[in-house]
Design a protein around this motif. Structure first.
Motif, PDB file in Angstrom:
ATOM      1  N   GLY A   1      36.350  37.830  33.973  1.00  0.00           N
ATOM      2  CA  GLY A   1      37.427  37.999  32.999  1.00  0.00           C
ATOM      3  C   GLY A   1      38.633  37.142  33.345  1.00  0.00           C
ATOM      4  N   PRO A   2      39.589  37.053  32.406  1.00  0.00           N
ATOM      5  CA  PRO A   2      40.818  36.305  32.699  1.00  0.00           C
ATOM      6  C   PRO A   2      41.560  36.991  33.843  1.00  0.00           C
ATOM      7  CG  PRO A   2      40.999  37.525  30.609  1.00  0.00           C
ATOM      8  CD  PRO A   2      39.568  37.648  31.055  1.00  0.00           C
ATOM      9  N   GLY A   3      41.904  36.233  34.876  1.00  0.00           N
ATOM     10  CA  GLY A   3      42.625  36.813  36.003  1.00  0.00           C
ATOM     11  C   GLY A   3      41.738  37.491  37.028  1.00  0.00           C
ATOM     12  N   ALA A   4      40.421  37.381  36.891  1.00  0.00           N
ATOM     13  CA  ALA A   4      39.514  38.020  37.865  1.00  0.00           C
ATOM     14  C   ALA A   4      39.626  37.372  39.252  1.00  0.00           C
ATOM     15  CB  ALA A   4      38.075  37.941  37.364  1.00  0.00           C
ATOM     16  N   GLY A   5      40.199  36.181  39.295  1.00  0.00           N
ATOM     17  CA  GLY A   5      40.369  35.493  40.584  1.00  0.00           C
ATOM     18  C   GLY A   5      39.436  34.301  40.733  1.00  0.00           C
TER      19      GLY A   5
ATOM     20  N   GLY B   1      39.853  31.080  39.876  1.00  0.00           N
ATOM     21  CA  GLY B   1      40.534  29.902  40.418  1.00  0.00           C
ATOM     22  C   GLY B   1      40.876  30.083  41.897  1.00  0.00           C
ATOM     23  N   THR B   2      41.331  31.295  42.240  1.00  0.00           N
ATOM     24  CA  THR B   2      41.717  31.590  43.628  1.00  0.00           C
ATOM     25  C   THR B   2      40.517  31.421  44.561  1.00  0.00           C
ATOM     26  OG1 THR B   2      43.305  33.189  42.772  1.00  0.00           O
ATOM     27  CG2 THR B   2      42.700  33.411  45.102  1.00  0.00           C
TER      28      THR B   2
ATOM     29  N   ARG C   1      46.883  41.350  36.721  1.00  0.00           N
ATOM     30  CA  ARG C   1      46.991  40.102  37.499  1.00  0.00           C
ATOM     31  C   ARG C   1      47.547  38.968  36.637  1.00  0.00           C
ATOM     32  NH1 ARG C   1      41.358  39.936  40.925  1.00  0.00           N
ATOM     33  NH2 ARG C   1      41.794  41.709  42.292  1.00  0.00           N
TER      34      ARG C   1
ATOM     35  N   ARG D   1      50.848  36.875  37.172  1.00  0.00           N
ATOM     36  CA  ARG D   1      50.796  35.397  37.237  1.00  0.00           C
ATOM     37  C   ARG D   1      51.743  34.798  36.198  1.00  0.00           C
ATOM     38  NH1 ARG D   1      45.009  32.794  36.066  1.00  0.00           N
ATOM     39  NH2 ARG D   1      45.476  33.594  33.993  1.00  0.00           N
TER      40      ARG D   1
ATOM     41  N   ALA E   1      35.372  41.972  42.298  1.00  0.00           N
ATOM     42  CA  ALA E   1      36.568  41.137  42.423  1.00  0.00           C
ATOM     43  C   ALA E   1      37.853  41.946  42.441  1.00  0.00           C
ATOM     44  CB  ALA E   1      36.606  40.151  41.252  1.00  0.00           C
TER      45      ALA E   1
ATOM     46  N   SER F   1      40.709  42.736  47.871  1.00  0.00           N
ATOM     47  CA  SER F   1      41.652  41.692  48.287  1.00  0.00           C
ATOM     48  C   SER F   1      40.973  40.317  48.263  1.00  0.00           C
ATOM     49  CB  SER F   1      42.144  41.977  49.708  1.00  0.00           C
ATOM     50  OG  SER F   1      41.092  41.706  50.618  1.00  0.00           O
ATOM     51  N   VAL F   2      41.785  39.268  48.232  1.00  0.00           N
ATOM     52  CA  VAL F   2      41.260  37.892  48.193  1.00  0.00           C
ATOM     53  C   VAL F   2      40.310  37.654  49.378  1.00  0.00           C
ATOM     54  CG1 VAL F   2      41.911  35.449  48.375  1.00  0.00           C
ATOM     55  CG2 VAL F   2      43.277  36.996  46.966  1.00  0.00           C
TER      56      VAL F   2
ATOM     57  N   VAL G   1      36.960  39.571  48.937  1.00  0.00           N
ATOM     58  CA  VAL G   1      36.134  38.923  47.914  1.00  0.00           C
ATOM     59  C   VAL G   1      35.522  37.648  48.503  1.00  0.00           C
ATOM     60  CG1 VAL G   1      36.152  37.828  45.627  1.00  0.00           C
ATOM     61  CG2 VAL G   1      37.497  39.894  46.012  1.00  0.00           C
TER      62      VAL G   1
HETATM   63  P1  ADP Z   1      41.347  33.311  37.027  1.00  0.00           P
HETATM   64  O1  ADP Z   1      41.137  31.904  37.507  1.00  0.00           O
HETATM   65  O2  ADP Z   1      40.099  34.135  37.068  1.00  0.00           O
HETATM   66  O3  ADP Z   1      42.059  33.400  35.710  1.00  0.00           O
HETATM   67  P2  ADP Z   1      43.291  33.457  39.199  1.00  0.00           P
HETATM   68  O4  ADP Z   1      42.530  32.992  40.392  1.00  0.00           O
HETATM   69  O5  ADP Z   1      44.259  32.487  38.606  1.00  0.00           O
HETATM   70  O6  ADP Z   1      42.307  34.022  38.069  1.00  0.00           O
HETATM   71  O7  ADP Z   1      44.036  34.793  39.605  1.00  0.00           O
HETATM   72  C1  ADP Z   1      44.878  35.466  38.677  1.00  0.00           C
HETATM   73  C2  ADP Z   1      46.075  36.038  39.422  1.00  0.00           C
HETATM   74  O8  ADP Z   1      45.661  37.082  40.281  1.00  0.00           O
HETATM   75  C3  ADP Z   1      46.793  35.020  40.300  1.00  0.00           C
HETATM   76  O9  ADP Z   1      48.184  35.248  40.249  1.00  0.00           O
HETATM   77  C4  ADP Z   1      46.239  35.286  41.701  1.00  0.00           C
HETATM   78  O10 ADP Z   1      47.154  34.976  42.698  1.00  0.00           O
HETATM   79  C5  ADP Z   1      45.936  36.774  41.655  1.00  0.00           C
HETATM   80  N1  ADP Z   1      44.731  37.146  42.404  1.00  0.00           N
HETATM   81  C6  ADP Z   1      43.570  36.454  42.485  1.00  0.00           C
HETATM   82  N2  ADP Z   1      42.672  37.122  43.236  1.00  0.00           N
HETATM   83  C7  ADP Z   1      43.271  38.284  43.619  1.00  0.00           C
HETATM   84  C8  ADP Z   1      42.862  39.420  44.399  1.00  0.00           C
HETATM   85  N3  ADP Z   1      41.625  39.479  44.932  1.00  0.00           N
HETATM   86  N4  ADP Z   1      43.732  40.406  44.573  1.00  0.00           N
HETATM   87  C9  ADP Z   1      44.965  40.363  44.028  1.00  0.00           C
HETATM   88  N5  ADP Z   1      45.438  39.334  43.290  1.00  0.00           N
HETATM   89  C10 ADP Z   1      44.593  38.303  43.084  1.00  0.00           C
END
Ligand code: ADP
Ligand code: AMP
Length: 219
Positions: free
Chosen positions: A34-38, A40-41, A153, A157, A200, A203-204, A207
């Protein structure tokens, strides 16, 4: 005699490896969630630790939207704000170009994380048509978490991202698009046994621990 042979082999090895890598087809891992699932991170962490190039469909579309002289900038802008899926021809041509340019610059860079693609049936069909025989999809990394976590999230962001779609109104549409269009694609890959699902919501680091195990198992 054996030493001389080994010596000659070791001289030839770099050329053999070079030739093999020239022949390599792009090896692709699709990254979905989903959007914001992490996505990109985690992709950024993978790139730091493994030899992958990260291509985000959303980032490529945003770059194209702001490129001077782009013919489809306005159209992309409208789709992104509406949380809708941009027409497939645009997304695939951007992905294909990015892969070609990466491999042209360095032929050893043939492993790609394609993040945010395929997002719907149209994306999948487009990929199968355009990339048939030109790239191998190894597996799918699916970052799974609840809609609430995704929304929280993205809103967080949104305080600094400057993204036109990190607001509640766009997010509701993006979540609907994800549930209606992207989840069925993940299910199709699941039936083929190609999906690694990762919780997901943790924590980062947690994951990424799972991601590492998967990448090491997949080789
Ligand atoms: P996506 O690429 O899936 O849209 P992002 O990687 O940009 O998501 O992450 C969305 C937001 O959530 C960012 O601000 C990021 O820092 C934060 N984030 C990512 N992974 C985690 C996590 N495991 N726990 C908490 N926050 C996270
Ligand atoms: P993302 O950066 O992955 O959150 O994507 C942001 C927006 O870009 C999406 O809501 C869509 O409007 C557009 N987008 C991203 N990936 C795709 C794709 N594969 N196909 C079409 N549109 C996309």
């Amino acid at each position: 005699m054996i030493v001389a042979l080994l010596h000659r082999l070791s001289e030839k090895l770099p050329r053999v490896v070079h030739r093999l890598s020239v022949m390599m087809k792009p090896q692709v891992v699709f990254v979905l969630g989903g959007p914001g699932a992490g996505k990109g991170t985690q992709c950024a962490r993978i790139v730091e630790n493994y030899s992958y190039t990260h291509l985000s469909a959303g980032d490529l579309l945003r770059e194209e939207r702001s490129r001077t002289g782009s013919e489809c900038g306005q159209l992309i802008d409208t789709y992104i704000k509406e949380g809708k899926i941009v027409p497939v021809e645009i997304t695939i041509s951007l992905l294909k170009k990015a892969m070609e340019e990466t491999m042209k610059a360095d032929e050893k860079k043939f492993r790609f994380l394609i993040d945010g693609f395929p997002r719907n049936q149209d994306n999948l069909q487009g990929w199968n048509t355009v990339m048939d025989g030109k790239a191998d999809v190894k597996f799918v990394l699916f970052f799974d978490c609840s809609n609430e976590v995704c929304i929280d999230r993205c809103l967080e962001r949104g305080k600094s991202s400057g993204r036109t779609d990190d607001n509640r109104e766009s997010l509701e549409k993006r979540i609907q698009t994800y549930l209606q269009s992207t989840r069925p694609i993940i299910e199709q890959y699941e039936k083929q046994g190609k999906v690694h699902t990762i919780d997901a919501s943790r924590s980062v680091d947690e994951v990424f621990g799972d991601v590492k195990n998967i990448l090491e198992k997949e080789g």
